[in-house]
Write an enzyme that holds these catalytic residues in place. Structure first.
Site, PDB file in Angstrom:
ATOM      1  N   CYS A 198      36.571  77.678  59.489  1.00 12.14           N
ATOM      2  CA  CYS A 198      37.191  76.352  59.487  1.00 12.14           C
ATOM      3  C   CYS A 198      36.835  75.602  58.210  1.00 12.14           C
ATOM      4  O   CYS A 198      35.705  75.123  58.047  1.00 12.14           O
ATOM      5  CB  CYS A 198      36.732  75.567  60.713  1.00 12.14           C
ATOM      6  SG  CYS A 198      37.365  73.884  60.790  1.00 12.14           S
TER       7      CYS A 198
ATOM      8  N   CYS B 173      36.011  71.896  58.774  1.00 11.78           N
ATOM      9  CA  CYS B 173      34.669  71.702  59.332  1.00 11.78           C
ATOM     10  C   CYS B 173      33.578  71.859  58.275  1.00 11.78           C
ATOM     11  O   CYS B 173      32.634  71.069  58.216  1.00 11.78           O
ATOM     12  CB  CYS B 173      34.403  72.708  60.449  1.00 11.78           C
ATOM     13  SG  CYS B 173      35.663  72.833  61.722  1.00 11.78           S
ATOM     14  N   ASP B 174      33.685  72.911  57.461  1.00 11.96           N
ATOM     15  CA  ASP B 174      32.560  73.330  56.631  1.00 11.96           C
ATOM     16  C   ASP B 174      32.786  73.281  55.126  1.00 11.96           C
ATOM     17  O   ASP B 174      31.863  73.550  54.355  1.00 11.96           O
ATOM     18  CB  ASP B 174      32.161  74.763  57.014  1.00 11.96           C
ATOM     19  CG  ASP B 174      31.766  74.873  58.480  1.00 11.96           C
ATOM     20  OD1 ASP B 174      31.168  73.924  59.006  1.00 11.96           O
ATOM     21  OD2 ASP B 174      32.061  75.921  59.096  1.00 11.96           O
TER      22      ASP B 174
END
Length: 307
Positions: free
Chosen positions: A132, A135-136
Site C-alpha cells: 500500500c 499507507c507506507d
C-alpha cells in the site's frame, strides 16, 4: 445456542467501530475473529495517517480500538466462521466449533493482498515490503523504491510514489503493461519512473532488518540480476475474504460484498464494512467510517423487527 442482537465477523478497525456503535446503543454484541483483534493493523509498523496521532504503532492502535469497542459490553471471542444462514427474522452464524443466533450481522472479514511467494517477502513485510503506497509511501521519502506488477494498481501507485521517492522502478514479468492506456501514458511521461521488463522476481534481499534490493531473472537472457531499493511495493492483486459467504446473494463476480450507502447488503439484516466491500480506498479511516454507519443502521434494522 447463544443469541445476540448483533454478531460482527472480523475485529479489524471496521468491525471494532461497528461494535462500539452497536453496543453503545445497548445492543448485545458479539465480535468473532479467527485471529487477534486489530486485523492488518497489527502488521503495520507505524500509522501516520490516522486522525489524532502524529504517529502510532499499528498494534498500539489496535489495542486502543479494542478497549474502546468493548467498553459498553461488546464481547470478543475467537472463532472461524464457516457460513451464515439467513432465516429472515434471525441469522444463524456457524463456526468450526459452534453456532450462534443474531438479529443482524456485520461482516468485516477484510481482504488479503496476493503475494508473489519469494524469499524475503514475509521476512521483510512491514520492514520495507509493502502492499500500500498510500499507507507506507511517506516512509521512503528521497529513497529508491521498486514496484512489482504491471496492472492498474501497480502503475497508479507507482506514479503516486514519485511524489515521495527519489526514483521508482516498475518490475514487470511481461514486455508491456496491462494497465489502462491513460495510466500507462502518465507513467511513461514521468521522468522518475524506470521500467524493467520480462523480469521474474526471485527474492527480496535485505540486511539489518530492512530491505536492500530485489533479485530477479531476465526471462530473455536468463541472466540473474539485482536492483538496489529501500522499499518494495507489491501489486499482483487483492482478494476479499468472502469464501464462506458464497451461498449468500451478496457478492459480485469477483467475490467483493456489495452494499449501499448504509452498508446494507442485498440481504436485509446483513451489513458489510471495510476492505471486504467493493470500494476504491482501503484505509483504516474508511473502515472506521463504514463501521460507524453499520453499527447505527444495525440498530435501526433491529427496530423494524419489533415494530
Amino acid at each position: 445456542m447463544q443469541e445476540y442482537d448483533v454478531i460482527i465477523i472480523g475485529a479489524g478497525p471496521g468491525g471494532l467501530t461497528a461494535a462500539l456503535y452497536a453496543s453503545r446503543a445497548n445492543l448485545q454484541v458479539l465480535i468473532l475473529d479467527r485471529g487477534i483483534y486489530g486485523g492488518q493493523m497489527n502488521n503495520t509498523a507505524e500509522v501516520e495517517n490516522y486522525p489524532g496521532f502524529d504517529s502510532i504503532l499499528g498494534p498500539d492502535l489496535s489495542e486502543k480500538m479494542y478497549h474502546s469497542a468493548t467498553q459498553f459490553g461488546a464481547q470478543y471471542q475467537y472463532g472461524t466462521v464457516t457460513a451464515i444462514e439467513d432465516h429472515q427474522t434471525y441469522k444463524l452464524v456457524k463456526t468450526s466449533d459452534e453456532e450462534f443466533k443474531a438479529g443482524t450481522i456485520v461482516i468485516a472479514t477484510g481482504s488479503e493482498y496476493k503475494k508473489i511467494g519469494v524469499p524475503g517477502e514475509n521476512e521483510y513485510s512491514g520492514k520495507g515490503v509493502s502492499y500500500c503506497a498510500v499507507c507506507d509511501g511517506a516512509f521512503f521519502k528521497g529513497e529508491d523504491v521498486v514496484v512489482i506488477g504491471g496492472g492498474d494498481s501497480a502503475v497508479e501507485e507507482g506514479v503516486y510514489l514519485t511524489q515521495l521517492a527519489k526514483s521508482v522502478t516498475i518490475i514487470h514479468r511481461r514486455d508491456q503493461l496491462r494497465a489502462q492506456p491513460i495510466l500507462q501514458k502518465r507513467a511513461f511521461a514521468n521522468d522518475k519512473i524506470n521500467f524493467i521488463w520480462n523480469a521474474d522476481v526471485q527474492a527480496i534481499s535485505g540486511e539489518d532488518n530492512k530491505v536492500t534490493g530485489v533479485q530477479y531473472r531476465d526471462k530473455v537472457s536468463g541472466e540473474q540480476k539485482q536492483i538496489a531499493a529501500s522499499g518494495v511495493f507489491i501489486y499482483v492483486g487483492i482478494q476479499p475474504n468472502t469464501e464462506m459467504f458464497r451461498d449468500l446473494p451478496i457478492l459480485d463476480d469477483a467475490g467483493w460484498i456489495i452494499t449501499d450507502e448504509r452498508m446494507q447488503t442485498p440481504v436485509p439484516g446483513i451489513f458489510a464494512v471495510g476492505d471486504v466491500r467493493k470500494k476504491d480506498l482501503r484505509q483504516i479511516t474508511t473502515a472506521v467510517g463504514d463501521g460507524g454507519l453499520a453499527g447505527q443502521h444495525a440498530y435501526d434494522y433491529l427496530q423494524t423487527l419489533t415494530d
